[in-house]
Design a protein around this motif. Structure first.
Motif, PDB file in Angstrom:
ATOM      1  N   GLU A 183       0.805  -1.220   0.000  1.00 34.26           N
ATOM      2  CA  GLU A 183       0.000   0.000   0.000  1.00 34.26           C
ATOM      3  C   GLU A 183       0.840   1.274   0.000  1.00 34.26           C
ATOM      4  N   HIS A 184       2.145   1.127   0.301  1.00 32.22           N
ATOM      5  CA  HIS A 184       3.010   2.316   0.390  1.00 32.22           C
ATOM      6  C   HIS A 184       4.327   2.078  -0.342  1.00 32.22           C
ATOM      7  N   PRO A 185       4.274   1.888  -1.647  1.00 35.68           N
ATOM      8  CA  PRO A 185       5.523   1.684  -2.392  1.00 35.68           C
ATOM      9  C   PRO A 185       6.393   2.935  -2.320  1.00 35.68           C
ATOM     10  N   GLY A 186       7.681   2.737  -2.291  1.00 36.58           N
ATOM     11  CA  GLY A 186       8.599   3.872  -2.218  1.00 36.58           C
ATOM     12  C   GLY A 186       8.453   4.655  -0.927  1.00 36.58           C
ATOM     13  N   ALA A 187       8.257   3.944   0.195  1.00 32.95           N
ATOM     14  CA  ALA A 187       7.998   4.614   1.474  1.00 32.95           C
ATOM     15  C   ALA A 187       9.203   5.402   1.978  1.00 32.95           C
ATOM     16  N   GLY A 188      10.393   5.062   1.491  1.00 34.24           N
ATOM     17  CA  GLY A 188      11.579   5.820   1.871  1.00 34.24           C
ATOM     18  C   GLY A 188      12.365   5.177   2.991  1.00 34.24           C
ATOM     19  N   THR A 189      13.201   5.986   3.638  1.00 30.61           N
ATOM     20  CA  THR A 189      14.083   5.485   4.694  1.00 30.61           C
ATOM     21  C   THR A 189      13.476   5.759   6.067  1.00 30.61           C
ATOM     22  N   ALA A 190      13.928   4.977   7.039  1.00 30.50           N
ATOM     23  CA  ALA A 190      13.434   5.154   8.404  1.00 30.50           C
ATOM     24  C   ALA A 190      14.514   4.761   9.396  1.00 30.50           C
ATOM     25  N   ASN A 191      14.492   5.419  10.536  1.00 34.43           N
ATOM     26  CA  ASN A 191      15.336   5.037  11.667  1.00 34.43           C
ATOM     27  C   ASN A 191      14.499   5.067  12.932  1.00 34.43           C
ATOM     28  N   ALA A 210      11.932  -3.925  16.345  1.00 31.30           N
ATOM     29  CA  ALA A 210      11.255  -2.855  15.607  1.00 31.30           C
ATOM     30  C   ALA A 210      11.921  -2.594  14.268  1.00 31.30           C
ATOM     31  N   GLY A 211      13.261  -2.699  14.227  1.00 31.25           N
ATOM     32  CA  GLY A 211      13.961  -2.494  12.960  1.00 31.25           C
ATOM     33  C   GLY A 211      13.541  -3.498  11.913  1.00 31.25           C
ATOM     34  N   SER A 212      13.395  -4.752  12.324  1.00 33.66           N
ATOM     35  CA  SER A 212      12.983  -5.788  11.370  1.00 33.66           C
ATOM     36  C   SER A 212      11.555  -5.551  10.895  1.00 33.66           C
ATOM     37  N   VAL A 213      10.691  -5.041  11.777  1.00 36.53           N
ATOM     38  CA  VAL A 213       9.312  -4.765  11.377  1.00 36.53           C
ATOM     39  C   VAL A 213       9.260  -3.588  10.405  1.00 36.53           C
ATOM     40  N   LEU A 214      10.073  -2.563  10.646  1.00 35.14           N
ATOM     41  CA  LEU A 214      10.129  -1.429   9.716  1.00 35.14           C
ATOM     42  C   LEU A 214      10.536  -1.895   8.325  1.00 35.14           C
ATOM     43  N   GLU A 215      11.540  -2.759   8.268  1.00 33.69           N
ATOM     44  CA  GLU A 215      12.000  -3.235   6.955  1.00 33.69           C
ATOM     45  C   GLU A 215      10.955  -4.118   6.282  1.00 33.69           C
ATOM     46  N   CYS A 216      10.287  -4.967   7.064  1.00 35.02           N
ATOM     47  CA  CYS A 216       9.301  -5.844   6.429  1.00 35.02           C
ATOM     48  C   CYS A 216       8.103  -5.039   5.930  1.00 35.02           C
ATOM     49  N   ALA A 217       7.910  -3.832   6.471  1.00 32.66           N
ATOM     50  CA  ALA A 217       6.814  -2.974   6.029  1.00 32.66           C
ATOM     51  C   ALA A 217       7.188  -2.135   4.820  1.00 32.66           C
ATOM     52  N   GLY A 218       8.385  -2.337   4.284  1.00 33.55           N
ATOM     53  CA  GLY A 218       8.778  -1.651   3.061  1.00 33.55           C
ATOM     54  C   GLY A 218       9.656  -0.436   3.251  1.00 33.55           C
ATOM     55  N   LEU A 219       9.970  -0.079   4.496  1.00 28.01           N
ATOM     56  CA  LEU A 219      10.891   1.030   4.752  1.00 28.01           C
ATOM     57  C   LEU A 219      12.326   0.519   4.712  1.00 28.01           C
ATOM     58  N   THR A 220      13.261   1.414   4.436  1.00 25.94           N
ATOM     59  CA  THR A 220      14.669   1.042   4.334  1.00 25.94           C
ATOM     60  C   THR A 220      15.458   1.702   5.457  1.00 25.94           C
ATOM     61  N   ASP A 297       0.958   1.335  13.476  1.00 25.58           N
ATOM     62  CA  ASP A 297       1.527   2.684  13.582  1.00 25.58           C
ATOM     63  C   ASP A 297       2.188   3.101  12.274  1.00 25.58           C
ATOM     64  N   VAL A 298       2.973   2.197  11.694  1.00 19.45           N
ATOM     65  CA  VAL A 298       3.660   2.508  10.436  1.00 19.45           C
ATOM     66  C   VAL A 298       2.643   2.797   9.339  1.00 19.45           C
ATOM     67  N   ASP A 299       1.621   1.993   9.264  1.00 21.90           N
ATOM     68  CA  ASP A 299       0.572   2.187   8.249  1.00 21.90           C
ATOM     69  C   ASP A 299      -0.085   3.565   8.416  1.00 21.90           C
ATOM     70  N   ARG A 300      -0.374   3.922   9.666  1.00 20.89           N
ATOM     71  CA  ARG A 300      -0.991   5.225   9.941  1.00 20.89           C
ATOM     72  C   ARG A 300      -0.057   6.367   9.549  1.00 20.89           C
ATOM     73  N   VAL A 301       1.219   6.251   9.878  1.00 13.72           N
ATOM     74  CA  VAL A 301       2.198   7.301   9.539  1.00 13.72           C
ATOM     75  C   VAL A 301       2.318   7.461   8.033  1.00 13.72           C
ATOM     76  N   LEU A 302       2.389   6.358   7.307  1.00 13.89           N
ATOM     77  CA  LEU A 302       2.573   6.437   5.864  1.00 13.89           C
ATOM     78  C   LEU A 302       1.289   6.861   5.146  1.00 13.89           C
ATOM     79  N   ASP A 303       0.143   6.679   5.796  1.00 10.81           N
ATOM     80  CA  ASP A 303      -1.119   7.151   5.222  1.00 10.81           C
ATOM     81  C   ASP A 303      -1.290   8.652   5.365  1.00 10.81           C
ATOM     82  N   ALA A 304      -0.591   9.242   6.350  1.00 13.21           N
ATOM     83  CA  ALA A 304      -0.765  10.666   6.634  1.00 13.21           C
ATOM     84  C   ALA A 304      -0.259  11.506   5.455  1.00 13.21           C
ATOM     85  N   PRO A 305      -0.939  12.614   5.148  1.00 10.38           N
ATOM     86  CA  PRO A 305      -0.512  13.451   4.015  1.00 10.38           C
ATOM     87  C   PRO A 305       0.835  14.112   4.282  1.00 10.38           C
TER      88      PRO A 305
END
Length: 305
Positions: A183-191, A210-220, A297-305
């Motif tokens: 649902e969020h291709p090209g989500a970008g980087t995260a720390n 949490a790092g592994s969950v961020l990566e599995c959700a498509g963030l780098t 939480d990640v889904d909500r953050v990436l959905d935000a404008p």
């Protein structure tokens, strides 16, 4: 903590069991599973025979608590990350779980008083307590809390006699990851950075929960040398090394903007989007239920404008 002698621990356990009425459905004695019906579980300390269906479980690690609840087993006792915060509210178990000391310092007398039929702990944290714990009830140890969390979920599932359900939970997690990523291709980087004393930040890597969950959700997670650890500490002058499109900061109160570290708040170029998240499941709540909350939480953050 001054560790009580094994004799005292066993005496406490026998006293607790003896005070229960054999006719009561909640009686520990009535709920004990015959040894003949046990199962053998291989773990960090060898092989242990555990009850076929453990009913009075004590856990000494947050992952074991989260996983047990996710599997439909509410432990009678749990070592907690903090005596102040107690059992994490996100688990939804209320006062059903009795705190038995902290994760680094479990209270053996409190454990024995609960007359458990199974104890789950961790070799890296509780190695010196194993013999005393085994004297109270069959004890199964994960090797370390730093192991890939999914493997530890599988071990907990096996120990509780719910390996199939544990596999289903992990499959659900992978599907949830794929859904968020799709649902969020090209989500970008995260720390993920955790504030420490003196302005130091702990930066969590891809092998952390949490790092592994961020990566599995498509963030780098930006590349760096993690030295084989799940996290590295960076001093105040190195805070810009944590730069990313999305910075997640675990705090106790997500509504308090003071939780954003000063050096982060003052550097919007390096940190264009800072998100306060609940430390009880981003850091402490390792397990299937915590992972579900992190992904939400990640889904909500990436959905935000």
């Amino acid at each position: 903590m001054r560790v009580p002698t094994l004799a005292l621990v066993l005496a406490a356990g026998l006293t607790a069991a003896g005070c229960s009425s054999p006719a009561s459905p909640a009686s520990p004695a009535a709920e004990q599973t015959p040894a003949a019906a046990g199962r053998s579980v291989q773990h960090a300390r060898g092989t242990t025979t555990v009850p076929a269906e453990p009913r009075r479980v004590v856990v000494l690690e947050p992952l074991e608590l989260d996983t047990a609840v996710a599997l439909g087993v509410t432990p009678v006792g749990a070592a907690v990350a903090s005596n102040v915060t107690g059992v994490p509210a996100y688990l939804g178990v209320g006062d059903a779980v009795e705190p038995v000391g902290t994760v680094p310092e479990p209270d053996l007398e409190a454990i024995a008083a609960l007359a458990p039929d199974l104890i789950l702990g961790t070799e890296s944290r509780h190695s010196q307590l194993y013999d005393a714990l085994e004297g109270i009830a069959p004890t199964v140890f994960m090797a370390t809390q730093s192991d890939p969390w999914q493997q530890n979920v599988e071990l907990v599932g096996e120990a509780l006699g719910r390996a199939d359900r544990a596999a289903e939970l992990l499959a659900d997690h992978r599907r949830h990851c794929e859904q968020v990523a799709d649902e969020h291709p090209g989500a970008g980087t995260a720390n993920l950075v955790r504030p420490r004393d003196g302005g130091t930040l702990s930066l969590y890597g891809p092998t952390s929960f949490a790092g592994s969950v961020l990566e599995c959700a498509g963030l780098t997670l930006p590349a760096r040398d993690w030295g084989g650890d799940i996290q590295v500490d960076i001093s105040p002058e190195r805070v810009p090394e944590a730069a990313a499109d999305h910075l997640f900061v675990p705090v106790q109160d997500v509504e308090d903007p003071a939780g954003v570290p000063t050096l982060v708040a003052g550097n919007p170029a390096a940190f264009p989007a800072v998100h306060l998240v609940d430390t009880s499941y981003w850091i402490s709540g390792v397990g299937p239920l915590g992972a579900r909350r992190v992904l939400d939480d990640v889904d909500r953050v990436l959905d935000a404008p």
